[in-house]
Design a protein around this motif. Structure first.
Motif, PDB file in Angstrom:
ATOM      1  N   GLN A 152       0.825  -1.203   0.000  1.00  0.00           N
ATOM      2  CA  GLN A 152       0.000   0.000   0.000  1.00  0.00           C
ATOM      3  C   GLN A 152       0.856   1.246   0.000  1.00  0.00           C
ATOM      4  O   GLN A 152       0.541   2.233  -0.643  1.00  0.00           O
ATOM      5  CB  GLN A 152      -0.939  -0.012   1.206  1.00  0.00           C
ATOM      6  CG  GLN A 152      -2.046  -1.052   1.072  1.00  0.00           C
ATOM      7  CD  GLN A 152      -3.069  -0.929   2.162  1.00  0.00           C
ATOM      8  OE1 GLN A 152      -2.773  -0.428   3.238  1.00  0.00           O
ATOM      9  NE2 GLN A 152      -4.278  -1.382   1.896  1.00  0.00           N
ATOM     10  N   THR A 184      -0.071   4.030  -2.874  1.00  0.00           N
ATOM     11  CA  THR A 184      -1.120   4.870  -2.311  1.00  0.00           C
ATOM     12  C   THR A 184      -1.591   5.922  -3.295  1.00  0.00           C
ATOM     13  O   THR A 184      -2.715   6.369  -3.222  1.00  0.00           O
ATOM     14  CB  THR A 184      -0.630   5.567  -1.032  1.00  0.00           C
ATOM     15  OG1 THR A 184       0.667   6.111  -1.272  1.00  0.00           O
ATOM     16  CG2 THR A 184      -0.577   4.621   0.128  1.00  0.00           C
ATOM     17  N   ASN A 217      -2.528   5.538  -6.108  1.00  0.00           N
ATOM     18  CA  ASN A 217      -3.578   4.986  -6.949  1.00  0.00           C
ATOM     19  C   ASN A 217      -4.851   4.688  -6.169  1.00  0.00           C
ATOM     20  O   ASN A 217      -5.732   4.004  -6.679  1.00  0.00           O
ATOM     21  CB  ASN A 217      -3.092   3.700  -7.625  1.00  0.00           C
ATOM     22  CG  ASN A 217      -1.991   3.971  -8.620  1.00  0.00           C
ATOM     23  OD1 ASN A 217      -2.038   4.963  -9.327  1.00  0.00           O
ATOM     24  ND2 ASN A 217      -0.995   3.107  -8.661  1.00  0.00           N
ATOM     25  N   PHE A 218      -4.966   5.170  -4.941  1.00  0.00           N
ATOM     26  CA  PHE A 218      -6.150   4.884  -4.148  1.00  0.00           C
ATOM     27  C   PHE A 218      -7.290   5.851  -4.432  1.00  0.00           C
ATOM     28  O   PHE A 218      -7.961   6.339  -3.533  1.00  0.00           O
ATOM     29  CB  PHE A 218      -5.811   4.876  -2.650  1.00  0.00           C
ATOM     30  CG  PHE A 218      -5.092   3.626  -2.224  1.00  0.00           C
ATOM     31  CD1 PHE A 218      -5.373   2.412  -2.819  1.00  0.00           C
ATOM     32  CD2 PHE A 218      -4.133   3.673  -1.243  1.00  0.00           C
ATOM     33  CE1 PHE A 218      -4.715   1.264  -2.448  1.00  0.00           C
ATOM     34  CE2 PHE A 218      -3.460   2.527  -0.855  1.00  0.00           C
ATOM     35  CZ  PHE A 218      -3.756   1.319  -1.458  1.00  0.00           C
ATOM     36  N   TYR A 219      -7.465   6.170  -5.690  1.00  0.00           N
ATOM     37  CA  TYR A 219      -8.643   6.905  -6.121  1.00  0.00           C
ATOM     38  C   TYR A 219      -8.909   6.532  -7.573  1.00  0.00           C
ATOM     39  O   TYR A 219      -8.046   5.973  -8.261  1.00  0.00           O
ATOM     40  CB  TYR A 219      -8.474   8.416  -5.957  1.00  0.00           C
ATOM     41  CG  TYR A 219      -7.252   9.008  -6.617  1.00  0.00           C
ATOM     42  CD1 TYR A 219      -7.272   9.397  -7.957  1.00  0.00           C
ATOM     43  CD2 TYR A 219      -6.072   9.192  -5.904  1.00  0.00           C
ATOM     44  CE1 TYR A 219      -6.162   9.943  -8.564  1.00  0.00           C
ATOM     45  CE2 TYR A 219      -4.949   9.737  -6.515  1.00  0.00           C
ATOM     46  CZ  TYR A 219      -5.002  10.106  -7.832  1.00  0.00           C
ATOM     47  OH  TYR A 219      -3.903  10.648  -8.444  1.00  0.00           O
ATOM     48  N   SER A 237     -14.628   5.316  -2.749  1.00  0.00           N
ATOM     49  CA  SER A 237     -14.595   3.955  -3.296  1.00  0.00           C
ATOM     50  C   SER A 237     -14.158   2.958  -2.225  1.00  0.00           C
ATOM     51  O   SER A 237     -13.445   3.316  -1.275  1.00  0.00           O
ATOM     52  CB  SER A 237     -13.620   3.892  -4.467  1.00  0.00           C
ATOM     53  OG  SER A 237     -12.287   4.070  -3.997  1.00  0.00           O
ATOM     54  N   MET A 288     -11.932   0.806  -2.559  1.00  0.00           N
ATOM     55  CA  MET A 288     -10.472   0.789  -2.641  1.00  0.00           C
ATOM     56  C   MET A 288      -9.872   1.821  -1.692  1.00  0.00           C
ATOM     57  O   MET A 288      -8.906   1.543  -0.966  1.00  0.00           O
ATOM     58  CB  MET A 288     -10.048   1.074  -4.079  1.00  0.00           C
ATOM     59  CG  MET A 288      -8.545   1.176  -4.292  1.00  0.00           C
ATOM     60  SD  MET A 288      -8.115   1.351  -6.050  1.00  0.00           S
ATOM     61  CE  MET A 288      -9.027   2.825  -6.488  1.00  0.00           C
ATOM     62  N   ASN A 290     -10.450   0.990   2.109  1.00  0.00           N
ATOM     63  CA  ASN A 290      -9.600  -0.099   2.592  1.00  0.00           C
ATOM     64  C   ASN A 290      -8.119   0.250   2.543  1.00  0.00           C
ATOM     65  O   ASN A 290      -7.275  -0.572   2.876  1.00  0.00           O
ATOM     66  CB  ASN A 290      -9.839  -1.360   1.756  1.00  0.00           C
ATOM     67  CG  ASN A 290     -11.194  -1.986   2.043  1.00  0.00           C
ATOM     68  OD1 ASN A 290     -11.603  -2.075   3.197  1.00  0.00           O
ATOM     69  ND2 ASN A 290     -11.902  -2.398   1.007  1.00  0.00           N
ATOM     70  N   SER A 291      -7.806   1.470   2.135  1.00  0.00           N
ATOM     71  CA  SER A 291      -6.413   1.865   1.989  1.00  0.00           C
ATOM     72  C   SER A 291      -5.787   2.256   3.325  1.00  0.00           C
ATOM     73  O   SER A 291      -6.473   2.619   4.280  1.00  0.00           O
ATOM     74  CB  SER A 291      -6.299   3.041   1.016  1.00  0.00           C
ATOM     75  OG  SER A 291      -6.807   4.236   1.602  1.00  0.00           O
TER      76      SER A 291
END
Length: 323
Positions: free
Chosen positions: A32, A36, A38-40, A112, A114, A117-118
């Motif tokens: 992660q 990180t 890419n967490f959108y 999201s 994703m 859960n980040s």
């Protein structure tokens, strides 16, 4: 951030099963940490579909009163369903230097799975004074003078919604609004309840604004809402907020000149110095629209600010911070 990292193992002997679990958690954290950014989700600037989805993956802001006088509000108004590293830094820094304030992050579209859960979300949401909420704009503006107004020009939809929401939030609850590209470096505790950031003799900034729910704040926020309805033009980008704010202060101050606006001409309203007036700097605007998707070099001002004021976010993103 102390409570997030307090759960360290103090024992030398760990059971095999616990060791496997610990290793798995460590590996997930490492993965992660590297991704990180890419967490959108990918999104288009004219995309409003997410605004009308009622997913209950966050508490609804409409169900809360926000009664404390120490409230800071951030708004994520795109449909990307998450936060990038700069936005996370803005939130962490505000919480770090304003420890006795509630930091409220409003998502207009549902975040999201994703992102939820980040590691980014888990760290921020477990910080004592950071709270995340969902705003459904059609319901949020009910019972307000903006209830009949909904931006419809797709070219600048996101910007228009952002303009509306910042003023409507202060009108409804009172408190402080900050842009998500502002790194906080000093507490706002010394500020009076009602203040405006004045960047130069002819410019007022709408990216940082404090209006309480007292008589002064309500008078100004009410005037802002009235002027917003009157001046709204869906074909303009980034002009409405400054124009509405300037018009509103001209209506309530004893001068029409922004350069002459002061505590004398605008009683009970404080004009906060801009960030270019050290040592009175309270925040640094990092202009996401002009420099997003550019990683900050380790020796840059942005990276140095991040290491000091949002160290957890910076550590999670490493050399990808700023992208």
């Amino acid at each position: 951030m102390q409570k997030v990292f307090a759960a360290k193992c103090n024992h030398r002997h760990i059971a095999p099963g616990a060791a496997i679990i610990t290793l798995a958690v460590f590996v997930v954290a490492l993965i992660q940490k590297r991704s990180t950014l890419n967490f959108y989700l990918s999104y288009k600037d004219d995309d409003l579909d997410c605004y009308f989805r009622d997913e209950e993956n966050l508490p609804f802001a409409n169900d809360h009163d926000f009664l404390s006088r120490k409230q800071i509000f951030f708004h994520e108004t795109s449909c990307k369903g998450g936060l990038d590293s700069r936005q996370a830094c803005a939130i962490e820094s505000a919480a770090k230097v304003n420890r006795d304030w509630d930091i409220n992050v409003f998502f207009v579209g549902p975040p999201s799975p994703m992102f939820l859960n980040s590691f980014v979300y888990k760290v921020l949401s477990q910080t004592n004074n950071i709270n995340f909420y969902r705003v459904i704009i059609s319901k949020f503006k009910d019972d307000t003078p903006m209830r009949h107004l909904m931006p419809t020009d797709k070219k600048y939809n996101l910007r228009n919604i952002a303009e509306m929401l910042r003023f409507l939030t202060l009108y409804k609850y009172g408190g402080v609004y900050l842009d998500l590209d502002l790194i906080s470096v000093r507490s706002l505790g010394a500020f009076p309840p009602n203040w405006v950031a004045k960047l130069s003799s002819g410019t007022l900034a709408a990216g940082a604004l404090g209006l309480a729910k007292d008589d002064v704040g309500r008078t100004i926020s009410g005037q802002i809402i009235q002027n917003f309805n009157k001046l709204y033009d869906p074909t303009l980008w980034n002009q409405l907020s400054k124009g509405v704010l300037t018009h509103s202060l001209r209506d309530v101050c004893a001068t029409k000149s922004v350069g002459k606006m002061s505590n004398q001409t605008c009683p009970d309203l404080y004009f906060a110095p801009g960030e270019l007036n050290p040592p009175h700097t309270y925040g640094h605007n990092i202009w996401n629209n002009r420099s997003r998707r550019i990683a900050a070099p380790r020796d840059s001002l942005l990276a140095n600010l991040a290491r000091q004021f949002c160290p957890v976010t910076y550590q999670m993103h490493g050399d990808k911070f700023g992208y």
